[in-house]
Design a protein around this motif. Structure first.
Motif, PDB file in Angstrom:
ATOM      1  N   ALA A  66      36.565  24.014  37.500  1.00  0.00           N
ATOM      2  CA  ALA A  66      37.695  23.848  37.132  1.00  0.00           C
ATOM      3  C   ALA A  66      38.639  23.765  37.540  1.00  0.00           C
ATOM      4  CB  ALA A  66      39.095  25.737  37.278  1.00  0.00           C
ATOM      5  N   LEU A  67      38.632  23.578  39.017  1.00  0.00           N
ATOM      6  CA  LEU A  67      39.450  22.786  40.254  1.00  0.00           C
ATOM      7  C   LEU A  67      38.660  21.247  40.275  1.00  0.00           C
ATOM      8  CD1 LEU A  67      39.836  25.322  43.410  1.00  0.00           C
ATOM      9  CD2 LEU A  67      41.354  24.690  41.501  1.00  0.00           C
ATOM     10  N   LEU A  75      49.585  36.440  40.791  1.00  0.00           N
ATOM     11  CA  LEU A  75      48.028  36.597  41.184  1.00  0.00           C
ATOM     12  C   LEU A  75      48.313  35.484  39.132  1.00  0.00           C
ATOM     13  CD1 LEU A  75      48.784  40.355  40.632  1.00  0.00           C
ATOM     14  CD2 LEU A  75      47.874  39.203  42.383  1.00  0.00           C
ATOM     15  N   VAL A  76      46.615  35.235  38.995  1.00  0.00           N
ATOM     16  CA  VAL A  76      46.547  35.543  37.286  1.00  0.00           C
ATOM     17  C   VAL A  76      44.535  36.069  37.558  1.00  0.00           C
ATOM     18  CG1 VAL A  76      45.290  33.389  38.765  1.00  0.00           C
ATOM     19  CG2 VAL A  76      45.716  33.128  36.916  1.00  0.00           C
ATOM     20  N   SER A  77      44.569  35.965  35.673  1.00  0.00           N
ATOM     21  CA  SER A  77      43.521  36.500  35.535  1.00  0.00           C
ATOM     22  C   SER A  77      42.321  35.175  35.819  1.00  0.00           C
ATOM     23  CB  SER A  77      43.660  36.929  33.971  1.00  0.00           C
ATOM     24  OG  SER A  77      43.721  35.870  33.536  1.00  0.00           O
ATOM     25  N   THR A 127      40.740  28.284  32.244  1.00  0.00           N
ATOM     26  CA  THR A 127      41.204  27.577  31.913  1.00  0.00           C
ATOM     27  C   THR A 127      42.382  26.046  32.602  1.00  0.00           C
ATOM     28  OG1 THR A 127      43.132  28.584  30.488  1.00  0.00           O
ATOM     29  CG2 THR A 127      41.135  28.600  29.923  1.00  0.00           C
ATOM     30  N   GLN A 128      43.185  27.105  32.967  1.00  0.00           N
ATOM     31  CA  GLN A 128      44.995  26.134  33.998  1.00  0.00           C
ATOM     32  C   GLN A 128      44.751  26.058  35.323  1.00  0.00           C
ATOM     33  OE1 GLN A 128      48.306  28.111  32.392  1.00  0.00           O
ATOM     34  NE2 GLN A 128      46.899  29.528  31.041  1.00  0.00           N
ATOM     35  N   GLY A 129      43.506  26.894  36.051  1.00  0.00           N
ATOM     36  CA  GLY A 129      43.442  25.664  36.759  1.00  0.00           C
ATOM     37  C   GLY A 129      43.628  25.205  37.828  1.00  0.00           C
ATOM     38  N   ALA A 188      47.606  24.928  40.489  1.00  0.00           N
ATOM     39  CA  ALA A 188      47.131  23.808  42.131  1.00  0.00           C
ATOM     40  C   ALA A 188      47.725  23.219  41.396  1.00  0.00           C
ATOM     41  CB  ALA A 188      45.490  23.476  42.256  1.00  0.00           C
ATOM     42  N   GLN A 189      48.253  22.600  40.981  1.00  0.00           N
ATOM     43  CA  GLN A 189      49.343  21.059  41.136  1.00  0.00           C
ATOM     44  C   GLN A 189      49.981  21.858  40.850  1.00  0.00           C
ATOM     45  OE1 GLN A 189      48.230  19.253  37.843  1.00  0.00           O
ATOM     46  NE2 GLN A 189      46.299  17.705  38.380  1.00  0.00           N
TER      47      GLN A 189
END
Length: 659
Positions: free
Chosen positions: A22-23, A123-125, A131-133, A137-138
């Motif tokens: 993801a990253l 918090l994030v699932s 899918t949106q990592g 981060a940005q």
């Protein structure tokens, strides 16, 4: 793609692969850091960007059932989760993300609704992060000030810090800020130092072969710092394993030990930093069970060669060349005449016909026998003796070996190192192919090391200025005719501009010594430089005893550390807490550095265009090495005119500059 430090993300097991995927979608400017040896608790990851700022990421395995309302008081899962939130909220970085690996999107929303908004934790699932990592981060990263960034590095990545006394970077700072600047390995240096440090457990268990990593870097790219940082990390991560760092010359080892005693107090008990010569001497004693006896000096060997060569009148090579050829035979692990007859001598600088090879071999055997009759041996024969000895089990064994300045190592050296390593050990090599002036240009494959796909190149120098490196590189490129693949072109963009090296002329070697001492004392009279910021490198065309005495007269005996003086080889006069001007022979200066470097007695190197081709290349590499020891300023003193082809690399001062 983002840079991951370390490159392997294994701390979270199988989850790490998904998180890294993801990253990885972040662009090249992002760095994803995993703390290896934090002081206390640490998040699982930090995201760092030069403009966007920092983001801390932690991962929780707690299922929603353990976190939902209505659970019994004191539930372990809920208590752990609450403690994790408190730790995240207390971080000095304002942006914090918590991935709930076992919770769905709706469950995360319900938990987030109960959070205190002041805690600053998002918090994030798992599904949302995967899918949106990169977008999270940005969006979430927040810029931090220089003081906070330094505090983050010091707390969570302390192993990357460089003591101010051990770097020339401080000479490039022009601001008058009251806060003390702290220095750290840059991202590329840190990444190189941490290569394969955290292999997954299953890979470690399966690996029985030697794992090799090579870092090729230009002068000043931090190769020694990288090797040292890695050695200290390994010692801390594996206290039950032995780590060995080998360096080519004694002055660098002595200087490094002095710096470490000043900054750390002592080395970890499982880490040894030594010269190859001292270490192989000990290994020879272990295997052969006696003390090796060496000729008292090279003159004794050359006199013996001159006596024995009378039997071979057709052998025209100079005595010094023959002695070097004997070392080549030993270092190439050649044990019989047939091997010598067919071995490649590429890069030796002179050819030998088959009949001459036979005569050289016979002379080599005669000289070796004459030495053995007196209980003596050539130094170059010690590694060979170890390799053919019947009791290799007596060798001291190491789990990790790091070789600095590996471009100078002979095949026999690598073989002894390999025999001294546990199965599945790691060999870490640092080299600068631009400085390879004392060995034949061997390939790594020819010495039994497979570095294909396992090499990191560092082209940016942090030690010196753009002007110094450009001058040294232009001289090397003009006078070295080696394989272009062996030449690392430095990246000059973004470097401190600096000023060209200064060339000072004097009428005699004695006048050059006096001028050097006067210039040096003028440098350290102000507050900008200390004695420790100055290194004097001397070549063969200078009265070294006079140079040392003059420096001692002006600065004090306890303020001059002659790294080649027998009684000062391991420690400076007056102890490591004193500041010293360091004085080193040109042939042993590799690896040393200082803010200001004076080079004297190197007229033979400066007359490159007048030398035969083989000597010209060797001397060009040696001059490149000497010039790139300097951080802010390089001053060269000469008693003979420099050829026109080299003059453009310097700013010439015919007389003392105006004050």
């Amino acid at each position: 793609m983002a840079t991951f430090v370390p490159a392997r993300v294994g701390a979270l097991g199988a989850r790490s692969i998904h998180i890294k995927r993801a990253l990885s979608r972040l662009d090249d400017a992002y760095v994803v850091r995993t703390p290896l040896l934090p002081k206390g608790w640490a998040p699982d990851f930090f995201i760092q960007h030069p403009q966007q700022g920092w983001l801390a990421i932690a991962v929780s395995d707690a299922p929603y059932a353990a976190l939902a309302d209505g659970q019994l008081f004191g539930d372990a899962g809920r208590d752990g989760f609450d403690a994790l939130l408190v730790r995240l909220a207390a971080l000095p970085v304002p942006a914090r993300l918590l991935i709930l690996w076992q919770c769905g999107a709706d469950e995360v929303r319900r938990l987030a609704a109960r959070l205190d908004p002041q805690c600053g934790v998002r918090l994030v699932s798992k599904a949302a992060f995967l899918t949106q990592g990169e977008r999270l981060a940005q969006r979430l990263a927040v810029p931090v000030g220089a003081a906070i960034e330094q505090a983050l590095m010091a707390r969570y990545f302390a192993e990357t810090e460089i003591a101010a006394a051990c770097t020339t970077r401080r000479h490039f700072r022009r601001d008058n800020a009251a806060t003390l600047q702290r220095y750290f390995l840059d991202v590329q240096q840190e990444s190189a130092a941490k290569l394969d440090l955290a292999l997954p457990q299953e890979h470690t268990a399966l690996s029985r072969q030697l794992a090799v990593r090579l870092v090729n870097g230009v002068a000043g790219s931090g190769k020694t710092l990288i090797a040292l940082s890695r050695a200290l990390l390994l010692a801390q991560m594996h206290p039950g394993q032995r780590i060995l760092m080998l360096i080519h010359n004694a002055p660098v080892v002595a200087d490094l030990h002095a710096q470490l005693r000043r900054t750390r107090g002592r080395l970890p008990p499982n880490l040894e930093i030594n010269t190859f010569s001292a270490w192989v001497h000990r290994q020879w004693r272990n295997v052969l069970q006696r003390q090796p006896q060496m000729p008292r000096n090279s003159d004794m060997v050359e006199e013996l060669i001159a006596q024995c060569r009378v039997a071979y009148p057709d052998l025209r090579l100079p005595v010094q060349r023959l002695r070097e050829e004997f070392d080549f035979i030993n270092e190439s692990l050649i044990t019989d005449e047939a091997q010598y007859a067919h071995v490649s001598r590429a890069g030796r600088g002179f050819a030998l016909r088959p009949s001459e090879r036979g005569a050289v071999w016979a002379l080599f055997m005669a000289v070796t026998a004459a030495l053995r009759a007196e209980g003596l041996s050539l130094w170059s024969a010690l590694p060979l003796d170890i390799c053919v000895a019947p009791a290799p089990q007596r060798l001291e064994q190491y789990h990790h070996v790091l070789l600095d300045e590996a471009q100078f190592c002979a095949p026999s050296w690598f073989q002894v190192v390999r025999r001294s390593m546990h199965p599945g050990g790691t060999l870490f090599l640092c080299a600068d192919p631009n400085q390879g002036f004392t060995r034949n240009r061997l390939s790594w494959k020819s010495v039994g090391l497979d570095v294909a796909g396992r090499t990191r190149k560092l082209r940016r120098s942090y030690r010196t200025t753009q002007a110094n490196l450009a001058a040294a590189s232009s001289i090397l490129a003009r006078h070295a005719q080696g394989d272009p693949e062996d030449f690392l072109v430095p990246e000059l963009d973004g470097m401190e501009p600096g000023r060209k090296p200064v060339l000072l002329y004097a009428d005699t070697p004695q006048d050059a010594v006096d001028r050097l001492v006067n210039e040096l004392c003028a440098c350290v009279q102000g507050d900008a430089l200390t004695l420790a910021d100055v290194l004097v490198i001397y070549g063969e065309q200078v009265p070294k005893g006079l140079l040392y005495n003059r420096l001692c007269q002006r600065l004090g005996t306890d303020s001059v550390w002659w790294l080649n003086k027998l009684e000062q080889r391991k420690a400076p006069p007056g102890g490591v807490r004193r500041a010293h001007v360091r004085l080193a022979n040109l042939d042993t200066a590799t690896g040393l550095e200082a803010g200001v470097v004076f080079l004297i007695g190197a007229e033979k190197l400066l007359a490159l265009s007048r030398l035969p081709a083989p000597e010209r290349e060797e001397h060009a590499r040696k001059l490149y090495m000497a010039m790139t020891r300097a951080g802010a300023r390089l001053v060269v003193l000469a008693t003979e005119p420099v050829p026109d082809s080299m003059r453009e690399a310097f700013t010439e001062w015919q007389s003392p500059p105006p004050s």
